[in-house]
Design a protein around this motif. Structure first.
Motif, PDB file in Angstrom:
ATOM      1  N   GLN A   1       0.970  -6.860   4.196  1.00  0.00           N
ATOM      2  CA  GLN A   1       1.231  -6.772   2.760  1.00  0.00           C
ATOM      3  C   GLN A   1       0.539  -5.569   2.138  1.00  0.00           C
TER       4      GLN A   1
ATOM      5  N   SER B   1      13.394  -8.934   2.692  1.00  0.00           N
ATOM      6  CA  SER B   1      14.526  -8.049   2.966  1.00  0.00           C
ATOM      7  C   SER B   1      15.654  -8.848   3.607  1.00  0.00           C
TER       8      SER B   1
ATOM      9  N   GLN C   1      15.186 -13.050  -2.497  1.00  0.00           N
ATOM     10  CA  GLN C   1      15.038 -11.801  -3.242  1.00  0.00           C
ATOM     11  C   GLN C   1      13.812 -11.014  -2.806  1.00  0.00           C
ATOM     12  N   THR C   2      12.789 -11.703  -2.378  1.00  0.00           N
ATOM     13  CA  THR C   2      11.518 -11.034  -2.069  1.00  0.00           C
ATOM     14  C   THR C   2      11.367 -10.687  -0.588  1.00  0.00           C
TER      15      THR C   2
ATOM     16  N   ILE D   1       2.612  -2.567   2.740  1.00  0.00           N
ATOM     17  CA  ILE D   1       3.817  -2.559   1.901  1.00  0.00           C
ATOM     18  C   ILE D   1       3.477  -2.239   0.455  1.00  0.00           C
ATOM     19  N   SER D   2       2.392  -2.846  -0.051  1.00  0.00           N
ATOM     20  CA  SER D   2       2.075  -2.765  -1.480  1.00  0.00           C
ATOM     21  C   SER D   2       1.082  -1.669  -1.831  1.00  0.00           C
TER      22      SER D   2
ATOM     23  N   ASP E   1       2.143 -12.680  -4.945  1.00  0.00           N
ATOM     24  CA  ASP E   1       1.543 -12.005  -3.798  1.00  0.00           C
ATOM     25  C   ASP E   1       0.281 -12.794  -3.466  1.00  0.00           C
TER      26      ASP E   1
ATOM     27  N   ASP F   1       8.474  -8.414   1.772  1.00  0.00           N
ATOM     28  CA  ASP F   1       8.951  -7.030   1.808  1.00  0.00           C
ATOM     29  C   ASP F   1       9.101  -6.444   0.412  1.00  0.00           C
ATOM     30  N   ARG F   2       9.553  -7.298  -0.515  1.00  0.00           N
ATOM     31  CA  ARG F   2       9.815  -6.838  -1.881  1.00  0.00           C
ATOM     32  C   ARG F   2       9.182  -7.807  -2.878  1.00  0.00           C
ATOM     33  N   PRO F   3       7.840  -7.880  -2.884  1.00  0.00           N
ATOM     34  CA  PRO F   3       7.176  -8.868  -3.740  1.00  0.00           C
ATOM     35  C   PRO F   3       7.438  -8.615  -5.223  1.00  0.00           C
ATOM     36  N   LYS F   4       7.602  -9.719  -5.942  1.00  0.00           N
ATOM     37  CA  LYS F   4       7.712  -9.620  -7.404  1.00  0.00           C
ATOM     38  C   LYS F   4       6.325  -9.906  -7.972  1.00  0.00           C
TER      39      LYS F   4
END
Length: 407
Positions: free
Chosen positions: A38, A341, A338-339, A41-42, A370, A364-367
């Motif tokens: 994470q 991939s 959504q979060t 990614i972030s 986290d 992969d795509r945290p809103k």
């Protein structure tokens, strides 16, 4: 108080696992692996060290997030030994508890009402019953086949007896093979999980109540420390344990205005599996009590993609115990579709047990969810989520038949 005054530099986290017989190092290694992913990614820094404070098991986290350095001690509140003891039974005993557990949920009417909430966790509850019955049927077929074969090949008065004796031994071998392979099938594991609460009709077993008292004492000590935040995280069955532990803590007056901020995060909760049982008075009373408190700030995160959780079901409201001044919990979705991939979602969407632990993993795509920013970042839980709207699709309809909070 300014945001700077409220920022976290030191945090104590208490993680309450679900019904899990494994050593707490499993959670440490999961945190190590997923936090590294994470952070990549972030774009923040996070690292683990051996535990520095007192307590039976945990780890230390040093993180640099949003320009702030934060030190966190994470401790696992251990009850895996109780889980192991409850699972320590043979094949015949497991089939016995299967019968009693099925009767508890069906006879009380809880099963049908749970199905009105989410079918996924109910199917997960029915799966071990169905699969154990299938195992028994296959074992009987083996025994019957051997008995018939013996009658064809042998003659004399003892042919039938010998055939069934050998068949019974072979049938036991089939059942034992399935039991030894349960780390792939999870039928025995899930059966023991649901049986643990069902055997007392939703009341906490005495040994669990004693352990929860130890948890209260441990968290109480933390609230007397110089930490900025004490965060309690309950996952799966650990969510309803956390509800009762924190309710006891607040009732006992252990939360000081001048002490650390007390926060509560529930993940992948299965509260209705217990609160819908006839004798779960203690849990229902604790749900109702905690829902009207300002402290701890309570956030409940689930996801419809998690078929083992009661996704977006407000655990207080659906249990039928919401007080008139209810203000908690804040219920929202981790929105796996959504979060994650598309590639990761396709790889995980049929791995039901893995998805049940996704809340503790990287996205992969945290809103705004986290796990590692919550447990190791510079904001308290209330600072992070105060004012955030709850998910519009949450379920608040009270469908529980048993809504009394006293015997």
């Amino acid at each position: 108080m300014s945001d700077q005054d409220k920022s976290v530099r030191k945090r104590l986290v208490f993680y309450i696992p679900g019904y899990d017989p494994f050593h707490p190092r499993r959670y440490r290694e999961l945190y190590r692996k997923e936090s590294a992913l994470q952070s990549e990614i972030s774009g923040y820094d996070i690292g683990l060290k051996p535990k520095q404070g007192k307590g039976p098991y945990g780890w230390h986290v040093s993180a640099s997030i949003d320009g702030a350095d934060v030190e966190t001690e994470i401790e696992v509140l251990y009850w895996a030994d109780l889980v192991k003891t409850s699972m320590n039974m043979g094949i015949a005993a497991t089939y016995g508890v299967m019968t009693r557990t099925a009767w508890t949920y069906i006879g009380s009417g809880a099963l049908w009402r749970l199905m009105r909430l989410r079918k996924g966790p109910v199917i997960a509850a029915l799966y071990p019953v169905g699969f154990l019955l299938l195992q028994a049927f296959l074992a009987w077929l083996v025994a019957y086949g051997i008995a018939q074969l013996a009658q064809l090949l042998l003659s004399g008065p003892f042919a039938v007896m010998l055939g069934w004796a050998v068949g019974a031994g072979a049938a036991y071998g089939v059942l034992e093979w399935f039991r030894r392979k349960d780390n792939k099938f999870f039928a025995y594991y899930l059966m023991h999980d649901y049986a643990y609460s069902a055997r007392t009709n939703g009341a906490n077993p005495l040994e669990l109540e004693k352990r929860m008292s130890d948890f209260v004492a441990r968290i109480s000590d933390a609230l007397a420390s110089d930490a900025d935040e004490v965060l309690v995280v309950g996952h799966s069955s650990g969510a309803h344990l956390g509800v009762s532990v924190l309710a006891d803590l607040v009732r006992a007056g252990r939360v000081r205005d001048s002490g650390p901020t007390l926060s509560f995060l529930t993940l992948g909760q299965v509260v209705p599996m217990v609160s819908f049982l006839p004798d779960a008075w203690r849990l229902r009373a604790d749900l109702s009590f905690l829902a009207s408190q300002e402290t701890p700030f309570w956030v409940d995160v689930t996801a419809p993609g998690d078929g083992c959780a009661f996704a977006l079901c407000d655990p207080v409201s659906v249990s039928g115990v919401a007080p008139a001044d209810k203000s908690q919990p804040l219920v929202f979705s981790a929105a796996f579709t959504q979060t994650l991939s598309p590639e990761r979602w396709n790889a995980l969407k049929r791995r039901f047990f893995r998805l049940h632990f996704q809340y503790l993993c990287a996205f992969d795509r945290p809103k705004d969810y986290d796990y590692f920013q919550i447990t190791a970042g510079p904001k308290t839980l209330i600072e992070r989520y105060e004012g955030r709207p709850a998910s519009k699709s949450r379920i608040e309809t009270p469908v529980n038949r048993y809504n009394r909070v006293t015997p």
